[in-house]
Design a protein around this motif. Structure first.
Motif, PDB file in Angstrom:
ATOM      1  N   TYR A  58      60.626 103.560  21.423  1.00  0.00           N
ATOM      2  CA  TYR A  58      59.879 102.363  21.810  1.00  0.00           C
ATOM      3  C   TYR A  58      58.609 102.746  22.559  1.00  0.00           C
ATOM      4  CZ  TYR A  58      64.068  99.680  20.735  1.00  0.00           C
ATOM      5  OH  TYR A  58      65.126  99.119  20.110  1.00  0.00           O
ATOM      6  N   TYR A  74      70.862  98.959  28.347  1.00  0.00           N
ATOM      7  CA  TYR A  74      71.796  99.712  27.522  1.00  0.00           C
ATOM      8  C   TYR A  74      72.343 100.924  28.249  1.00  0.00           C
ATOM      9  CZ  TYR A  74      71.491  97.083  23.295  1.00  0.00           C
ATOM     10  OH  TYR A  74      71.612  96.108  22.377  1.00  0.00           O
ATOM     11  N   LEU A 163      68.425  81.143  26.482  1.00  0.00           N
ATOM     12  CA  LEU A 163      69.127  82.414  26.575  1.00  0.00           C
ATOM     13  C   LEU A 163      69.794  82.580  27.932  1.00  0.00           C
ATOM     14  CD1 LEU A 163      69.412  84.798  24.691  1.00  0.00           C
ATOM     15  CD2 LEU A 163      67.806  85.951  26.136  1.00  0.00           C
ATOM     16  N   LEU A 166      72.916  80.808  27.739  1.00  0.00           N
ATOM     17  CA  LEU A 166      73.890  81.583  26.964  1.00  0.00           C
ATOM     18  C   LEU A 166      74.491  82.702  27.803  1.00  0.00           C
ATOM     19  CD1 LEU A 166      73.865  82.545  23.381  1.00  0.00           C
ATOM     20  CD2 LEU A 166      73.873  84.461  24.902  1.00  0.00           C
TER      21      LEU A 166
ATOM     22  N   ASN B  42      66.729  96.228  16.609  1.00  0.00           N
ATOM     23  CA  ASN B  42      65.695  96.160  17.641  1.00  0.00           C
ATOM     24  C   ASN B  42      64.519  97.066  17.306  1.00  0.00           C
ATOM     25  OD1 ASN B  42      67.077  94.364  19.133  1.00  0.00           O
ATOM     26  ND2 ASN B  42      67.926  95.832  20.555  1.00  0.00           N
ATOM     27  N   THR B  67      63.164  90.949  20.386  1.00  0.00           N
ATOM     28  CA  THR B  67      63.902  92.136  20.809  1.00  0.00           C
ATOM     29  C   THR B  67      64.543  91.929  22.171  1.00  0.00           C
ATOM     30  OG1 THR B  67      62.317  93.435  19.594  1.00  0.00           O
ATOM     31  CG2 THR B  67      63.705  94.591  21.125  1.00  0.00           C
ATOM     32  N   LEU B  68      63.776  91.315  23.084  1.00  0.00           N
ATOM     33  CA  LEU B  68      64.363  91.041  24.405  1.00  0.00           C
ATOM     34  C   LEU B  68      65.551  90.099  24.285  1.00  0.00           C
ATOM     35  CD1 LEU B  68      61.222  90.732  26.619  1.00  0.00           C
ATOM     36  CD2 LEU B  68      62.974  92.465  26.695  1.00  0.00           C
ATOM     37  N   PHE B  69      65.419  89.080  23.425  1.00  0.00           N
ATOM     38  CA  PHE B  69      66.530  88.147  23.252  1.00  0.00           C
ATOM     39  C   PHE B  69      67.736  88.861  22.654  1.00  0.00           C
ATOM     40  CE2 PHE B  69      63.271  84.532  22.727  1.00  0.00           C
ATOM     41  CZ  PHE B  69      63.054  84.565  24.080  1.00  0.00           C
ATOM     42  N   THR B  70      67.470  89.756  21.695  1.00  0.00           N
ATOM     43  CA  THR B  70      68.583  90.479  21.077  1.00  0.00           C
ATOM     44  C   THR B  70      69.289  91.372  22.087  1.00  0.00           C
ATOM     45  OG1 THR B  70      67.248  90.522  19.099  1.00  0.00           O
ATOM     46  CG2 THR B  70      69.217  91.849  19.096  1.00  0.00           C
ATOM     47  N   ILE B  71      68.500  91.991  22.982  1.00  0.00           N
ATOM     48  CA  ILE B  71      69.121  92.844  23.996  1.00  0.00           C
ATOM     49  C   ILE B  71      70.005  92.011  24.919  1.00  0.00           C
ATOM     50  CG2 ILE B  71      68.594  94.239  26.021  1.00  0.00           C
ATOM     51  CD1 ILE B  71      66.270  95.409  24.516  1.00  0.00           C
ATOM     52  N   ALA B  72      69.506  90.834  25.305  1.00  0.00           N
ATOM     53  CA  ALA B  72      70.307  89.978  26.199  1.00  0.00           C
ATOM     54  C   ALA B  72      71.572  89.493  25.490  1.00  0.00           C
ATOM     55  CB  ALA B  72      69.467  88.796  26.658  1.00  0.00           C
ATOM     56  N   ILE B  73      71.439  89.114  24.210  1.00  0.00           N
ATOM     57  CA  ILE B  73      72.617  88.657  23.473  1.00  0.00           C
ATOM     58  C   ILE B  73      73.600  89.801  23.280  1.00  0.00           C
ATOM     59  CG2 ILE B  73      73.333  87.796  21.210  1.00  0.00           C
ATOM     60  CD1 ILE B  73      70.870  86.102  21.183  1.00  0.00           C
ATOM     61  N   ALA B  74      73.070  91.026  23.082  1.00  0.00           N
ATOM     62  CA  ALA B  74      73.972  92.159  22.940  1.00  0.00           C
ATOM     63  C   ALA B  74      74.718  92.430  24.238  1.00  0.00           C
ATOM     64  CB  ALA B  74      73.178  93.398  22.527  1.00  0.00           C
TER      65      ALA B  74
END
Lengths: 224, 130
Positions: A58, A74, A163, A166, B42, B67-74
Motif C-alpha cells: 500500500y 490487521y 459503518l 455496524l 483490499n 478499502t477502509l470500510f472493508t477493513i472495518a467490516i473485516a
C-alpha cells in the motif's frame, strides 16, 4: 491507453515495480506458508508477515493512510484476536498432522484453476494500463491522510456512520454470543450434554492435561 | 507502475486464501484464510483507486474509502467469527469444522459418517433448541 503504452517500455520495470515485485513475492510466500503449515500458531505468525507485506505494498502504491490502518487493525488487533482464539480453543502447540482436511487435493485443484483463469483474464485485460505514481496532479498525494479524510468526511459520511452502527452491532453481537453460550453451557453440561461433549473433548483434554499438571507442579515448586 | 503487478498479486493472494478456506480443518485457520481473501480484495481496490484517481476519472477516492470500510467490516467479522468459534468449542469441545455435521443429511449407504453419530447430534440439536 495506447499513448501510455508507447511511453512505457513493455518489459522494463522501474524501481517501484521491482520493489513491488520483491515485496509481493515475500507476501505471497508468507501467505502460502500460512495456509499450508502444520503448526497452528506459526500460521498466525506468518499471517503477520503477509499482512505487513501488504502494508508495504500500500505504501508503494502511495496509499499511506490505508497502509497505517492496515498495520494498526490487521497486524495490531486481528492477529492478536486470532492468537487468543487459538489459545482459547486449546490448539495444539507444535505439529498437528490433521491440520488439513481430506479434501485438500480438490481444494488445490480449485485454487489453481481459479488462479490460472483469473491471472489470464486480468493480464489480458490490463496489458496496456499503467498507474501514474509520480503525482501528476501537482504533487497532491492521493493517499495522504488529508485527502483521505476530506473525501471520507465529505463524500462518504453516510456510509461511514452506517459503518459505525455496524461496528456497534458487531460488538453487541459478540458479547451476546459469548454470554449466552456461557449461561447455557453451565446448566446442561452436568445433566444432558455430558456424553457428546465428553466424547469430543477427550482428545484435547489428553493433549493439554499433562502440560497443565506440569505447570501446576512447577508453580507449587516455585512456591516451596 | 504496470497495473498488472498489483492485480496479479491480489489474484494469487485470493486463490491462496481460497485454498486455505477449502483445505483447512481448524475453524480459526479458515478465518485466517478469509482474512487473506479480504486483503487481496483490499489490494485490488487500492490499486484501481490509485489508477483511476490519477487518470482523473474518480475524484471521490471511492476505492480507498471502500478499502477502509472493508477493513472495518473485516474487523467486525473476525470478532463475530471468533465468538461463534468459541461458542461452538464450548458446546462441542472441538473447533474442527469437519466434525460439525449436524445439518448434513444422513447417508443410508456406507454408514460410517451418517448413522453412527446421529444420536449425540440429535441430543445436541434438542439441547440447542431448548
Amino acid at each position: 491507453m495506447t499513448l501510455a503504452a508507447s511511453s512505457h517500455g513493455f518489459l522494463s520495470p522501474t524501481g517501484v515495480e521491482v520493489a513491488f515485485l520483491l515485496v509481493g513475492i515475500v507476501t505471497l510466500g508468507a501467505a502460502v506458508i500460512t495456509v499450508t503449515t502444520k503448526q497452528l500458531v506459526h500460521a498466525a505468525l506468518w499471517l503477520v508477515v503477509a499482512l505487513g507485506g501488504l502494508a508495504v505494498e500500500y505504501l508503494l502504491l502511495t496509499a499511506e493512510f490505508i497502509a497505517w490502518v492496515q498495520v494498526l487493525i490487521y497486524v495490531g488487533s486481528v492477529v492478536v484476536l486470532l492468537l487468543f482464539g487459538l489459545m482459547l480453543t486449546r490448539a495444539p502447540i507444535g505439529r498437528s498432522p490433521d491440520a488439513d482436511s481430506g479434501n485438500r487435493w480438490a481444494a488445490l485443484t480449485v485454487a489453481v484453476a481459479a488462479a490460472a483463469a483469473l491471472v489470464w483474464v486480468v493480464v489480458d485485460a490490463f496489458r496496456t494500463t499503467w498507474i501514474d505514481l509520480d503525482g501528476a496532479a501537482g504533487g497532491a498525494d492521493g493517499g495522504s491522510t488529508a485527502v483521505t479524510g476530506a473525501s471520507l468526511f465529505q463524500s462518504w459520511v453516510l456510509p461511514f456512520e452506517a459503518l459505525s452502527v455496524l461496528l456497534l452491532a458487531a460488538l453487541v453481537g459478540a458479547i451476546v454470543l459469548s454470554r449466552k453460550a456461557a449461561a447455557e453451557g453451565e446448566r446442561p453440561q452436568g445433566s444432558t450434554n455430558k456424553a457428546p461433549s465428553d466424547k469430543g473433548k477427550a482428545p484435547s483434554d489428553k493433549d493439554t492435561a499433562p502440560s497443565g499438571k506440569d505447570q501446576a507442579a512447577s508453580g507449587k515448586e516455585g512456591v516451596r | 507502475m504496470h497495473l498488472a503487478y498489483p492485480a496479479v498479486l491480489s489474484v494469487l493472494l485470493f486463490c491462496t486464501g481460497l485454498y486455505g478456506v477449502l483445505a483447512r480443518r481448524n475453524a480459526i485457520l479458515v478465518l485466517m484464510s478469509v482474512e487473506l481473501m479480504l486483503n487481496a480484495v483490499n489490494l485490488n481496490l487500492v490499486a484501481f483507486d490509485v489508477w483511476l484517481s490519477r487518470a482523473a476519472r474518480d475524484a471521490l477516492h471511492s476505492g480507498q474509502a471502500l478499502t477502509l470500510f472493508t477493513i472495518a467490516i473485516a474487523a467486525a467479522e473476525i470478532g463475530i467469527g471468533l465468538a461463534i468459534v468459541l461458542a461452538v468449542y464450548r458446546a462441542r469441545g472441538t473447533s474442527d469444522i469437519d466434525k460439525l455435521r449436524d445439518t448434513a443429511e444422513t447417508r443410508p449407504g456406507p454408514g460410517d459418517d451418517g448413522t453412527e453419530p446421529a444420536a449425540p447430534a440429535m441430543a445436541e440439536k434438542t439441547e440447542a433448541a431448548a
